[in-house]
Write an enzyme that holds these catalytic residues in place. Structure first.
Site, PDB file in Angstrom:
ATOM      1  N   ASN A  11       0.862  -1.188   0.000  1.00  0.00           N
ATOM      2  CA  ASN A  11       0.000   0.000   0.000  1.00  0.00           C
ATOM      3  C   ASN A  11       0.899   1.238   0.000  1.00  0.00           C
ATOM      4  O   ASN A  11       1.483   1.582   1.026  1.00  0.00           O
ATOM      5  CB  ASN A  11      -0.890  -0.037   1.256  1.00  0.00           C
ATOM      6  CG  ASN A  11      -1.691   1.237   1.441  1.00  0.00           C
ATOM      7  OD1 ASN A  11      -1.836   2.038   0.513  1.00  0.00           O
ATOM      8  ND2 ASN A  11      -2.216   1.438   2.646  1.00  0.00           N
ATOM      9  N   LYS A  13       0.115   4.297  -0.307  1.00  0.00           N
ATOM     10  CA  LYS A  13      -0.518   5.514   0.213  1.00  0.00           C
ATOM     11  C   LYS A  13      -0.256   6.681  -0.759  1.00  0.00           C
ATOM     12  O   LYS A  13      -0.237   6.467  -1.954  1.00  0.00           O
ATOM     13  CB  LYS A  13      -0.024   5.796   1.637  1.00  0.00           C
ATOM     14  CG  LYS A  13      -0.142   4.554   2.534  1.00  0.00           C
ATOM     15  CD  LYS A  13       0.065   4.819   3.980  1.00  0.00           C
ATOM     16  CE  LYS A  13      -0.106   3.512   4.741  1.00  0.00           C
ATOM     17  NZ  LYS A  13      -0.068   3.687   6.169  1.00  0.00           N
ATOM     18  N   HIS A 101      -9.560   1.458   4.875  1.00  0.00           N
ATOM     19  CA  HIS A 101      -8.274   1.630   5.574  1.00  0.00           C
ATOM     20  C   HIS A 101      -8.499   2.622   6.712  1.00  0.00           C
ATOM     21  O   HIS A 101      -9.286   3.559   6.584  1.00  0.00           O
ATOM     22  CB  HIS A 101      -7.206   2.145   4.596  1.00  0.00           C
ATOM     23  CG  HIS A 101      -5.837   2.147   5.208  1.00  0.00           C
ATOM     24  ND1 HIS A 101      -5.431   3.129   6.072  1.00  0.00           N
ATOM     25  CD2 HIS A 101      -4.807   1.276   5.101  1.00  0.00           C
ATOM     26  CE1 HIS A 101      -4.182   2.861   6.470  1.00  0.00           C
ATOM     27  NE2 HIS A 101      -3.787   1.743   5.891  1.00  0.00           N
ATOM     28  N   GLU A 103      -6.898   5.060   7.682  1.00  0.00           N
ATOM     29  CA  GLU A 103      -6.685   6.478   7.318  1.00  0.00           C
ATOM     30  C   GLU A 103      -7.920   7.047   6.611  1.00  0.00           C
ATOM     31  O   GLU A 103      -8.225   8.229   6.745  1.00  0.00           O
ATOM     32  CB  GLU A 103      -5.409   6.601   6.461  1.00  0.00           C
ATOM     33  CG  GLU A 103      -4.162   6.418   7.331  1.00  0.00           C
ATOM     34  CD  GLU A 103      -2.945   5.852   6.625  1.00  0.00           C
ATOM     35  OE1 GLU A 103      -2.896   5.880   5.384  1.00  0.00           O
ATOM     36  OE2 GLU A 103      -2.040   5.364   7.331  1.00  0.00           O
ATOM     37  N   GLU A 173      -5.457  -4.495  10.971  1.00  0.00           N
ATOM     38  CA  GLU A 173      -4.504  -3.401  11.062  1.00  0.00           C
ATOM     39  C   GLU A 173      -4.774  -2.566  12.322  1.00  0.00           C
ATOM     40  O   GLU A 173      -5.562  -1.607  12.268  1.00  0.00           O
ATOM     41  CB  GLU A 173      -4.613  -2.501   9.827  1.00  0.00           C
ATOM     42  CG  GLU A 173      -4.138  -3.154   8.547  1.00  0.00           C
ATOM     43  CD  GLU A 173      -3.470  -2.140   7.627  1.00  0.00           C
ATOM     44  OE1 GLU A 173      -2.399  -2.448   7.112  1.00  0.00           O
ATOM     45  OE2 GLU A 173      -4.016  -1.042   7.439  1.00  0.00           O
ATOM     46  N   GLY A 179       2.543   2.660  10.738  1.00  0.00           N
ATOM     47  CA  GLY A 179       3.533   3.715  10.555  1.00  0.00           C
ATOM     48  C   GLY A 179       4.271   4.117  11.819  1.00  0.00           C
ATOM     49  O   GLY A 179       4.903   5.174  11.860  1.00  0.00           O
ATOM     50  N   SER A 219       3.447  -1.646  10.421  1.00  0.00           N
ATOM     51  CA  SER A 219       4.897  -1.698  10.673  1.00  0.00           C
ATOM     52  C   SER A 219       5.525  -3.048  10.308  1.00  0.00           C
ATOM     53  O   SER A 219       6.399  -3.550  11.023  1.00  0.00           O
ATOM     54  CB  SER A 219       5.200  -1.329  12.124  1.00  0.00           C
ATOM     55  OG  SER A 219       4.825   0.023  12.364  1.00  0.00           O
TER      56      SER A 219
HETATM   57  P1  PGA Z   1       2.911   0.625   7.553  1.00  0.00           P
HETATM   58  O1  PGA Z   1       1.433   0.836   6.958  1.00  0.00           O
HETATM   59  O2  PGA Z   1       3.432  -0.694   7.037  1.00  0.00           O
HETATM   60  O3  PGA Z   1       3.703   1.788   7.021  1.00  0.00           O
HETATM   61  O4  PGA Z   1       2.799   0.615   9.039  1.00  0.00           O
HETATM   62  C1  PGA Z   1       0.532  -0.235   6.850  1.00  0.00           C
HETATM   63  C2  PGA Z   1      -0.792   0.230   6.298  1.00  0.00           C
HETATM   64  O5  PGA Z   1      -1.270   1.286   6.694  1.00  0.00           O
HETATM   65  O6  PGA Z   1      -1.409  -0.444   5.447  1.00  0.00           O
END
Ligand code: PGA
Length: 262
Positions: A11, A13, A101, A103, A173, A179, A219
């Site tokens: 992903n 983003k 997601h 976000e 998640e 992140g 992460s």
């Molecule tokens: P990350 O993001 O691996 O940077 O923690 C995962 C995600 O939001 O899908």
């Protein structure tokens, strides 16, 4: 030996313009060997403006990855300024769409109801939704993880037949892990995936629950990918930051292939 083929999804983003995307996917294509994807499926989820570029390159070079999107509208067409229709994604050969997601849920007020409608829209266009569920730090501290997961999973699949639910991929998640560099432990991630599977079993029956794929995301790095994938109910990874560069993403794909189980 689950029989579920792992799915590793990158992903991106809001990273990589279409030229950077071209560079990354070309690099990945040069490094990726047939053996790397013999046991796992891989999807790339670039920003919308990169999709056509990535699609063309992947098709032309025969790179063994599927095209994915990060979001879409729950409507096929209409007065939705700034939105992208699932029909448009399907026409580009998009195979997977991330739905809900965290976000999108937190920054763009995507409700459980909109998540469910978007999930249906993705399925209507014969694409595979990757539905994200997960608790906040506060919910975790208050021991509300399972209650939140139950609410999100049941709301997402409400009204769908067991057969249709069988086409959904879930991604666990936890928000506090995204992140932050602080991934869930393999045991905690496994427990959450077992719980999500049990919720699917409640509405769709045991046989469907046994076949759906559940990813872990938050992460993920090459260093922890193997131990997460070694857990029996984790069927793949949703990778953010570490999917931006071909080398780090490939290390994760290889770590997953190494613990493949049937
Ligand atoms: P990350 O993001 O691996 O940077 O923690 C995962 C995600 O939001 O899908």
């Amino acid at each position: 030996m689950s029989g579920r083929r792992p799915l590793i999804s990158g992903n991106w983003k809001m990273h990589h313009d279409h030229l950077e995307a071209l560079h990354m996917v070309r690099d990945l294509g040069l490094r990726l060997k047939t053996d790397d994807v013999a046991l796992v499926d891989v999807s790339l989820h670039p920003p919308f403006t990169d999709l056509r570029t990535v699609q063309t390159l992947v098709e032309k070079e025969g790179i063994p990855v599927s095209l994915g999107a990060q979001h879409c509208s729950d409507e096929d067409a209409g007065a939705r300024t700034g939105e992208i229709s699932p029909h448009m994604l399907a026409r580009l050969g998009t195979a997977y769409v991330i739905v809900g997601h965290s976000e999108r849920r937190t920054m763009f007020a995507m409700s459980d109801i909109t998540v469910a409608a978007t999930l249906k829209a993705v399925l209507r266009h014969e694409m595979t939704p990757i539905v994200c569920v997960g608790e906040t730090e506060e919910e975790r501290m208050a021991s509300h993880t399972e209650a939140r997961l139950e609410e999100q999973v049941l709301a997402a699949v409400e009204g769908l037949s067991p057969e249709v639910i069988g086409r959904v991929v879930f991604a666990y998640e936890p928000l506090w892990a995204i992140g932050t560099g602080q991934a869930a432990t393999p045991v905690d991630a496994e427990d959450a995936c077992v719980f999500i599977r049990s919720m699917v079993g409640k509405v769709a029956g045991g046989p469907v629950a046994a076949t759906i794929r559940i990813q872990y995301g938050g992460s993920v790095q090459a260093e922890n990918a193997g131990e997460l994938m070694a857990e029996p109910d984790i069927d793949g990874l949703l990778v953010g930051g570490a999917s931006l560069q071909a080398a780090s993403f490939l290390d994760i794909i290889r770590a997953c292939g190494a613990c493949y189980r049937f």
